[in-house]
Design a protein around this motif. Structure first.
Motif, PDB file in Angstrom:
ATOM      1  N   GLY A 166       5.273  19.250 -14.947  1.00  0.00           N
ATOM      2  CA  GLY A 166       4.755  19.664 -16.245  1.00  0.00           C
ATOM      3  C   GLY A 166       3.912  20.924 -16.146  1.00  0.00           C
ATOM      4  N   GLN A 167       3.078  20.997 -15.101  1.00  0.00           N
ATOM      5  CA  GLN A 167       2.241  22.183 -14.923  1.00  0.00           C
ATOM      6  C   GLN A 167       3.095  23.410 -14.631  1.00  0.00           C
ATOM      7  OE1 GLN A 167       0.034  22.859 -11.293  1.00  0.00           O
ATOM      8  NE2 GLN A 167      -1.822  23.356 -12.439  1.00  0.00           N
ATOM      9  N   ALA A 168       4.106  23.239 -13.787  1.00  0.00           N
ATOM     10  CA  ALA A 168       4.979  24.362 -13.452  1.00  0.00           C
ATOM     11  C   ALA A 168       5.699  24.878 -14.687  1.00  0.00           C
ATOM     12  CB  ALA A 168       5.988  23.935 -12.393  1.00  0.00           C
ATOM     13  N   ALA A 169       6.153  23.965 -15.539  1.00  0.00           N
ATOM     14  CA  ALA A 169       6.847  24.365 -16.771  1.00  0.00           C
ATOM     15  C   ALA A 169       5.889  25.086 -17.710  1.00  0.00           C
ATOM     16  CB  ALA A 169       7.440  23.142 -17.450  1.00  0.00           C
ATOM     17  N   MET A 170       4.657  24.592 -17.776  1.00  0.00           N
ATOM     18  CA  MET A 170       3.663  25.201 -18.652  1.00  0.00           C
ATOM     19  C   MET A 170       3.326  26.623 -18.206  1.00  0.00           C
ATOM     20  SD  MET A 170      -0.092  23.693 -19.660  1.00  0.00           S
ATOM     21  CE  MET A 170      -0.654  23.783 -17.953  1.00  0.00           C
TER      22      MET A 170
ATOM     23  N   LEU B 179       8.677  16.426   1.940  1.00  0.00           N
ATOM     24  CA  LEU B 179       8.028  17.568   1.312  1.00  0.00           C
ATOM     25  C   LEU B 179       8.715  17.870  -0.009  1.00  0.00           C
ATOM     26  CD1 LEU B 179       5.877  19.869   1.735  1.00  0.00           C
ATOM     27  CD2 LEU B 179       7.794  21.272   2.544  1.00  0.00           C
ATOM     28  N   SER B 180       7.916  17.983  -1.063  1.00  0.00           N
ATOM     29  CA  SER B 180       8.456  18.248  -2.389  1.00  0.00           C
ATOM     30  C   SER B 180       8.452  19.745  -2.681  1.00  0.00           C
ATOM     31  CB  SER B 180       7.607  17.526  -3.445  1.00  0.00           C
ATOM     32  OG  SER B 180       7.893  18.015  -4.742  1.00  0.00           O
ATOM     33  N   LYS B 181       9.409  20.161  -3.497  1.00  0.00           N
ATOM     34  CA  LYS B 181       9.442  21.567  -3.923  1.00  0.00           C
ATOM     35  C   LYS B 181       8.197  21.918  -4.736  1.00  0.00           C
ATOM     36  CE  LYS B 181      12.125  20.581  -8.124  1.00  0.00           C
ATOM     37  NZ  LYS B 181      13.410  20.785  -8.824  1.00  0.00           N
ATOM     38  N   PHE B 182       7.567  20.899  -5.324  1.00  0.00           N
ATOM     39  CA  PHE B 182       6.381  21.165  -6.120  1.00  0.00           C
ATOM     40  C   PHE B 182       5.158  21.500  -5.265  1.00  0.00           C
ATOM     41  CE2 PHE B 182       9.012  18.680  -9.047  1.00  0.00           C
ATOM     42  CZ  PHE B 182       9.068  19.592 -10.091  1.00  0.00           C
ATOM     43  N   SER B 183       5.324  21.416  -3.945  1.00  0.00           N
ATOM     44  CA  SER B 183       4.250  21.848  -3.053  1.00  0.00           C
ATOM     45  C   SER B 183       3.965  23.330  -3.204  1.00  0.00           C
ATOM     46  CB  SER B 183       4.602  21.523  -1.593  1.00  0.00           C
ATOM     47  OG  SER B 183       5.806  22.182  -1.216  1.00  0.00           O
ATOM     48  N   VAL B 184       4.944  24.093  -3.733  1.00  0.00           N
ATOM     49  CA  VAL B 184       4.723  25.519  -3.963  1.00  0.00           C
ATOM     50  C   VAL B 184       4.881  25.891  -5.436  1.00  0.00           C
ATOM     51  CG1 VAL B 184       5.359  26.242  -1.625  1.00  0.00           C
ATOM     52  CG2 VAL B 184       7.143  26.059  -3.389  1.00  0.00           C
ATOM     53  N   LEU B 185       4.990  24.884  -6.306  1.00  0.00           N
ATOM     54  CA  LEU B 185       5.166  25.153  -7.732  1.00  0.00           C
ATOM     55  C   LEU B 185       3.977  24.704  -8.570  1.00  0.00           C
ATOM     56  CD1 LEU B 185       8.935  24.211  -8.313  1.00  0.00           C
ATOM     57  CD2 LEU B 185       7.926  26.496  -8.186  1.00  0.00           C
ATOM     58  N   ALA B 186       3.172  23.765  -8.063  1.00  0.00           N
ATOM     59  CA  ALA B 186       2.066  23.255  -8.851  1.00  0.00           C
ATOM     60  C   ALA B 186       1.002  22.651  -7.938  1.00  0.00           C
ATOM     61  CB  ALA B 186       2.555  22.211  -9.847  1.00  0.00           C
TER      62      ALA B 186
ATOM     63  N   LEU C 177       0.825  -1.199   0.000  1.00  0.00           N
ATOM     64  CA  LEU C 177       0.000   0.000   0.000  1.00  0.00           C
ATOM     65  C   LEU C 177       0.867   1.258   0.000  1.00  0.00           C
ATOM     66  CD1 LEU C 177      -2.829   1.226   0.123  1.00  0.00           C
ATOM     67  CD2 LEU C 177      -2.766   0.987   2.601  1.00  0.00           C
ATOM     68  N   TRP C 178       1.934   1.236   0.790  1.00  0.00           N
ATOM     69  CA  TRP C 178       2.806   2.410   0.835  1.00  0.00           C
ATOM     70  C   TRP C 178       3.622   2.550  -0.459  1.00  0.00           C
ATOM     71  CZ3 TRP C 178       4.360   5.886   5.029  1.00  0.00           C
ATOM     72  CH2 TRP C 178       3.388   5.929   6.036  1.00  0.00           C
ATOM     73  N   LYS C 179       3.944   1.427  -1.107  1.00  0.00           N
ATOM     74  CA  LYS C 179       4.627   1.508  -2.401  1.00  0.00           C
ATOM     75  C   LYS C 179       3.705   2.120  -3.446  1.00  0.00           C
ATOM     76  CE  LYS C 179       7.925  -2.292  -1.774  1.00  0.00           C
ATOM     77  NZ  LYS C 179       8.306  -3.664  -2.198  1.00  0.00           N
ATOM     78  N   ILE C 180       2.439   1.760  -3.382  1.00  0.00           N
ATOM     79  CA  ILE C 180       1.470   2.356  -4.299  1.00  0.00           C
ATOM     80  C   ILE C 180       1.368   3.850  -4.028  1.00  0.00           C
ATOM     81  CG2 ILE C 180      -0.985   2.461  -4.884  1.00  0.00           C
ATOM     82  CD1 ILE C 180      -1.086  -0.572  -4.515  1.00  0.00           C
ATOM     83  N   LYS C 181       1.357   4.212  -2.751  1.00  0.00           N
ATOM     84  CA  LYS C 181       1.323   5.630  -2.387  1.00  0.00           C
ATOM     85  C   LYS C 181       2.549   6.357  -2.929  1.00  0.00           C
ATOM     86  CE  LYS C 181       1.044   8.667   1.668  1.00  0.00           C
ATOM     87  NZ  LYS C 181       0.921   8.717   3.148  1.00  0.00           N
ATOM     88  N   ALA C 182       3.713   5.724  -2.842  1.00  0.00           N
ATOM     89  CA  ALA C 182       4.937   6.334  -3.359  1.00  0.00           C
ATOM     90  C   ALA C 182       4.849   6.507  -4.875  1.00  0.00           C
ATOM     91  CB  ALA C 182       6.144   5.479  -2.989  1.00  0.00           C
ATOM     92  N   ARG C 183       4.284   5.514  -5.554  1.00  0.00           N
ATOM     93  CA  ARG C 183       4.131   5.608  -7.012  1.00  0.00           C
ATOM     94  C   ARG C 183       3.190   6.753  -7.372  1.00  0.00           C
ATOM     95  NH1 ARG C 183       4.660   3.284 -11.815  1.00  0.00           N
ATOM     96  NH2 ARG C 183       6.132   1.793 -10.983  1.00  0.00           N
ATOM     97  N   VAL C 184       2.104   6.907  -6.613  1.00  0.00           N
ATOM     98  CA  VAL C 184       1.164   7.999  -6.852  1.00  0.00           C
ATOM     99  C   VAL C 184       1.866   9.343  -6.667  1.00  0.00           C
ATOM    100  CG1 VAL C 184      -0.896   9.152  -5.949  1.00  0.00           C
ATOM    101  CG2 VAL C 184      -0.896   6.684  -6.274  1.00  0.00           C
ATOM    102  N   ARG C 185       2.636   9.441  -5.588  1.00  0.00           N
ATOM    103  CA  ARG C 185       3.350  10.693  -5.314  1.00  0.00           C
ATOM    104  C   ARG C 185       4.335  11.015  -6.435  1.00  0.00           C
ATOM    105  NH1 ARG C 185       5.476  11.491   0.659  1.00  0.00           N
ATOM    106  NH2 ARG C 185       3.218  11.446   0.896  1.00  0.00           N
ATOM    107  N   GLU C 186       5.015   9.993  -6.943  1.00  0.00           N
ATOM    108  CA  GLU C 186       5.961  10.196  -8.040  1.00  0.00           C
ATOM    109  C   GLU C 186       5.237  10.682  -9.295  1.00  0.00           C
ATOM    110  OE1 GLU C 186       8.400   7.157 -10.854  1.00  0.00           O
ATOM    111  OE2 GLU C 186       8.747   6.927  -8.708  1.00  0.00           O
ATOM    112  N   ALA C 187       4.076  10.064  -9.587  1.00  0.00           N
ATOM    113  CA  ALA C 187       3.307  10.467 -10.763  1.00  0.00           C
ATOM    114  C   ALA C 187       2.791  11.892 -10.609  1.00  0.00           C
ATOM    115  CB  ALA C 187       2.146   9.498 -10.974  1.00  0.00           C
ATOM    116  N   GLN C 188       2.349  12.230  -9.403  1.00  0.00           N
ATOM    117  CA  GLN C 188       1.854  13.579  -9.165  1.00  0.00           C
ATOM    118  C   GLN C 188       2.962  14.612  -9.311  1.00  0.00           C
ATOM    119  OE1 GLN C 188       0.135  13.036  -5.286  1.00  0.00           O
ATOM    120  NE2 GLN C 188      -1.857  12.391  -6.086  1.00  0.00           N
ATOM    121  N   GLU C 189       4.166  14.268  -8.878  1.00  0.00           N
ATOM    122  CA  GLU C 189       5.291  15.191  -9.025  1.00  0.00           C
ATOM    123  C   GLU C 189       5.617  15.412 -10.498  1.00  0.00           C
ATOM    124  OE1 GLU C 189       8.768  15.198  -6.855  1.00  0.00           O
ATOM    125  OE2 GLU C 189       7.803  15.283  -4.905  1.00  0.00           O
ATOM    126  N   GLN C 190       5.527  14.362 -11.291  1.00  0.00           N
ATOM    127  CA  GLN C 190       5.792  14.504 -12.715  1.00  0.00           C
ATOM    128  C   GLN C 190       4.759  15.423 -13.363  1.00  0.00           C
ATOM    129  OE1 GLN C 190       5.886  10.478 -14.169  1.00  0.00           O
ATOM    130  NE2 GLN C 190       7.971  10.095 -13.425  1.00  0.00           N
TER     131      GLN C 190
END
Length: 500
Positions: A39-43, A99-106, A22-35
């Motif tokens: 993309g949103q931040a670049a756009m 905490l990801s830097k994307f918390s304030v970028l997207a 379950l936590w690996k799935i959560k990590a995969r979700v977090r990775e996908a969300q960061e990607q």
């Protein structure tokens, strides 16, 4: 070994081996969300150049000033959208992980920051990610890990940012958080209403619960929900498949089971067999919790796998094997890890680990419970997952007696208000297929709290916080508009108050 002895052993160690998939799935979700966030931040033309990363030295004990020890707590600031000097401040609260830097970028809150000219700030939770006291995560260190201390960290961070940017009362603060951090967002507004004017609490389990059996009840309902790809046929197949898997293990066929599920080692011991049962259940639990955020696995996909070839008489057991193959393919794993010893080793890591499994389990023992049991007849998985087995792990790992847990959880609910919080300007957002919604607020209140809840049809855990996608459900798009309307109304109300 007798059957009763086997059951006693498997019951004792069950939760020690649960949750890793379950936590690996959560990590995969977090990775996908960061990607997606990248993309949103670049756009939007926002880059890391506009990002400030810093450290604030926080008291290790806010409520004991005799202890002068401090620890470094990481934060991010994004000034790109800020309408100086009086624009609002949007605070993103970190939860049980890095905490990801994307918390304030997207993200949705970042989109709203662009609309309102807000300064974006984010604070990592103490004892998670890089905000860990030197020396690691020994039990004596974890004694300083609590939601109360985390809220005090937020208050100190508020002061730090206010001083750094010369903020005044005209700079209205709105907090945002999801899951545990969503609860922190609501509680921060409740405990420090003079610091934060309004709070958005997404998928926030504000009610602590020792026996969280409702989690798997909602998983069953969601797997039955045709609007998200479930069916009654799917539920029946899942229930049947786990009965067959459990029977195979009880019948002494663990060698064949190990081959069928491509286990990294043959699950000969009761401990490893319990690990296997929970790992396979986690595939369903994680897919439901993060439906349409887990890549190729969705409720539609797993129900297709579990019901295909049924007409030809293929056993549900073999469809469960196929689902496990799909999970391993998604994770790019050649085998399924079912070693209980490795799981215990994972729990006992006391050095910096960005995902925070050990720390979070400590908080379940001291504050929240949240033990996802499977003892009642409504649960589709192995009924060997009991409350007693899970609470015993608190003693094993942290020397916290299971008899103290009810009082710990009662204190949390008394301190914050549980599912009867006496606060206003807190918006609770939940997806109706998310198992965590049962511990949140899903109904509107009265008076100032008349519009305090947004329930999103067909939506999962924290989906509203993610960067927008064209493929998002209509209900999710509408929910974001409701959130935007609420935040706009708060800011207008605050502006009126300060003019008066």
């Amino acid at each position: 070994m007798t059957l009763s002895r086997w059951l006693m052993m498997i019951l004792f160690i069950d939760f020690a081996s649960s949750g890793r998939v379950l936590w690996k799935i959560k990590a995969r979700v977090r990775e996908a969300q960061e990607q997606r966030a990248q993309g949103q931040a670049a756009m939007l033309g926002v880059s890391a150049v506009q990002l400030l990363e810093g450290l604030i030295q926080q008291p290790l004990q806010h409520f004991n000033r005799k202890n002068a020890k401090t620890f470094p707590q990481r934060f991010f600031v994004n000034e790109a959208h800020w309408n100086r000097p009086h624009g609002p401040v949007f605070l993103y609260i970190g939860g049980e992980g890095l905490l990801s830097k994307f918390s304030v970028l997207a993200g949705h809150h970042v989109s709203m920051a662009g609309q309102h000219g807000a300064l974006l700030v984010a604070l990592e939770h103490r004892f998670y990610g890089q905000s860990i006291i030197p020396g690691g995560l020994e039990t004596q260190d974890l004694e300083h890990l609590s939601s109360q201390e985390a809220l005090a960290d937020l208050a100190a961070f508020h002061q730090h940012i206010s001083q750094k940017y010369n903020l005044t009362c005209r700079n209205v603060w709105i907090s945002f958080g999801g899951s545990y951090a969503g609860a922190l967002s609501a509680w921060f507004r409740g405990k420090f209403p003079h610091l934060v004017y309004g709070a958005v609490a997404s998928s926030a389990p504000v009610q602590a619960k020792l026996d969280f059996s409702a989690y798997n009840l909602v998983v069953g309902h969601s797997l039955r929900d045709e609007s998200v790809g479930g069916s009654e046929k799917c539920v029946k197949a899942v229930r049947e498949s786990f009965a067959l898997l459990e029977a195979a293990l009880l019948g002494g066929n663990e060698t064949q089971v190990g081959k069928d599920f491509r286990c990294c080692e043959t699950p000969k011991s009761p401990e490893d067999q319990a690990e296997l049962l929970q790992s396979v259940a986690d595939i369903f639990m994680g897919t439901v919790q993060y439906n349409e955020e887990v890549g190729p696995l969705t409720i539609t996909r797993i129900c297709d796998i579990m019901t295909e070839d049924q007409a030809e008489g293929e056993e549900a057991y073999h469809r469960l094997v196929k689902l496990s193959e799909n999970y391993r393919s998604m994770e790019k794993k050649s085998c399924l890890e079912v070693s209980w010893a490795k799981t215990i080793q994972y729990f006992n890591q006391t050095t910096d680990e960005s995902f925070g499994y050990r720390q979070w389990f400590y908080q379940t023992c001291t504050e929240f419970g949240f033990y996802q049991t499977c003892e009642d007849s409504s649960c589709l998985f192995s009924h060997m997952r009991t409350l007693q087995t899970q609470t015993q792990l608190c003693l094993l790992l942290f020397n916290i007696s299971q008899h103290t847990l009810p009082a710990n959880i009662d204190f949390t609910n008394q301190y914050y208000g549980g599912d009867q919080p006496q606060t206003h300007r807190v918006l609770y957002v939940n997806g109706d297929i998310d198992p965590w919604m049962t511990l949140s607020i899903v109904r509107n209140g009265t008076g100032e709290d008349k519009h305090r809840a947004v329930l999103i049809r067909g939506s999962a855990h924290c989906a509203d916080m993610n960067p927008l996608r064209s493929s998002d459900r209509t209900s999710l798009k509408q929910a974001r508009k409701e959130i935007e309307g609420c935040v706009s109304a708060w800011l207008k109300s605050a502006a009126q108050e300060y003019r008066d």
